[in-house]
Scaffold this active site. Sequence first.
Site, short mmCIF file in Angstrom:
data_model
loop_
_atom_site.label_atom_id
_atom_site.label_comp_id
_atom_site.label_asym_id
_atom_site.label_seq_id
_atom_site.Cartn_x
_atom_site.Cartn_y
_atom_site.Cartn_z
N ASN A 10 0.88 -1.17 0.00
CA ASN A 10 0.00 0.00 0.00
C ASN A 10 0.91 1.22 0.00
O ASN A 10 1.44 1.60 1.03
CB ASN A 10 -0.90 -0.01 1.24
N TRP A 11 1.09 1.79 -1.18
CA TRP A 11 2.04 2.89 -1.32
C TRP A 11 1.49 4.20 -0.74
O TRP A 11 2.23 5.17 -0.62
CB TRP A 11 2.40 3.09 -2.79
N LYS A 12 0.20 4.25 -0.45
CA LYS A 12 -0.43 5.49 0.04
C LYS A 12 -0.14 6.63 -0.94
O LYS A 12 -0.04 6.38 -2.13
CB LYS A 12 0.04 5.78 1.47
N HIS A 95 -9.60 1.49 4.17
CA HIS A 95 -8.35 1.69 4.93
C HIS A 95 -8.60 2.68 6.07
O HIS A 95 -9.37 3.63 5.91
CB HIS A 95 -7.25 2.19 4.01
N GLU A 97 -6.95 5.07 7.14
CA GLU A 97 -6.70 6.48 6.80
C GLU A 97 -7.88 7.08 6.05
O GLU A 97 -8.21 8.26 6.22
CB GLU A 97 -5.39 6.59 5.99
N GLU A 167 -5.95 -4.72 10.08
CA GLU A 167 -4.94 -3.70 10.35
C GLU A 167 -5.28 -2.94 11.63
O GLU A 167 -6.07 -1.99 11.60
CB GLU A 167 -4.88 -2.71 9.19
N GLY A 173 1.99 2.41 10.54
CA GLY A 173 2.97 3.49 10.39
C GLY A 173 3.61 3.92 11.70
O GLY A 173 4.24 4.96 11.77
N SER A 213 2.89 -2.04 10.22
CA SER A 213 4.33 -2.14 10.51
C SER A 213 4.90 -3.53 10.25
O SER A 213 5.83 -3.96 10.94
CB SER A 213 4.63 -1.67 11.94
N GLY A 234 2.69 -1.11 4.22
CA GLY A 234 2.81 0.31 3.89
C GLY A 234 4.26 0.70 3.69
O GLY A 234 4.85 0.47 2.63
N GLY A 235 4.87 1.26 4.71
CA GLY A 235 6.22 1.80 4.62
C GLY A 235 7.23 0.87 3.95
O GLY A 235 7.98 1.30 3.06
#
Length: 252
Positions: A10-12, A95, A97, A167, A173, A213, A234-235
Site C-alpha cells: 500500500n504505497w499510500k 483503509h 486512513e 490492520e 505506520g 508495521s 505500507g512503509g
Amino acid sequence: MNRRYIIAGNWKMNKTPAEAAALIEEIKPLVSDASCQVVVGVPFIDLPAALEATKGSQIGVAAQNCYWEKAGAFTGEVSADMLREMGVQYVILGHSERRTYFGDTDMTVQKRVRGALDAGLTVILCVGETLEQREQDITGEIVAMQTKIALGGVSVEELSRVVIAYEPVWAIGTGRTATAQQANEVCALIRSVLSGLYGPEAADQALIQYGGSMNAANAAELLAQPDVDGGLIGGASLKAPDFAAIVAAASR
Ligand code: PGA
C-alpha cells in the site's frame, strides 16, 4: 486448507508516475519466482505507469479506493468500472486512513465493496481497531462489526474476490507491530465471523492478511501464524529489497 498467500504493497500517497515505474522495475526481478500473489497498491495517477511496468509479470495492481456509482456528477471521484476497464484487478477499501481523514464509514465502505465487486474487481477490505478500542477490550466486537457491515449483501461466490486485511490502527505506520499471537487471534476471529456468515468451507478458503508495521524482519513470524495469509504493507513496500524480503517470507 492450503491458502495461497497474498502480499500487497500500500504505497499510500507516495511516488510520482515515473517513480512508480522505477520502483516496480526494481521490485520485478526480486519477486519473479514468488509463489504468493504479489500486488502493488498505487495512487490513481500512477495506475497507467504501474500497469505498463507490471505487464507480463505476475505482479497485480491495486487502486487505493473507488466510488460506488458507475458514473455521474461526483467531482474528484473514480469509479470501479473505470479502474476495471484500464486493467486494474484489485482495490483497497476501508483503509483506516480513509475512515479517519476522508469520512469513510462502515456503510460507505459497504457501498464501495458492492461497486467494486459489481465491476469485477477483487477487494482488499481493511478492518481494525484503534488503541482505545483495544484497551476497552472491544477489538473483537469492532472488527466483527466492520467485517459484517462491509460484507452486507456480498454472496458466498463473491467472497472469493474479497481479501480481508486486519490492520490494527495503532500498528499502522507506528513501528509498533501486533505480536504474532495478537495478529493471529484477530485473523482467526475474522475467519469465525466469515464462517458464521458463509459457512466453514468458505471461511476456510478466505484470505486474511495482517497489516501494520509489517517489515522484512517480522514478516516470517507473522506469516507463520495459521490464520494469517499474507500482509498489507505500507512503509516497507516503498523499498524494493524490503518488500521482496516479505514476498520471499510468504513464498516458502
Ligand atoms: P505500515 O502501513 O506498514 O506502514 O504500517 C500499513 C497500511 O497502512 O496498510
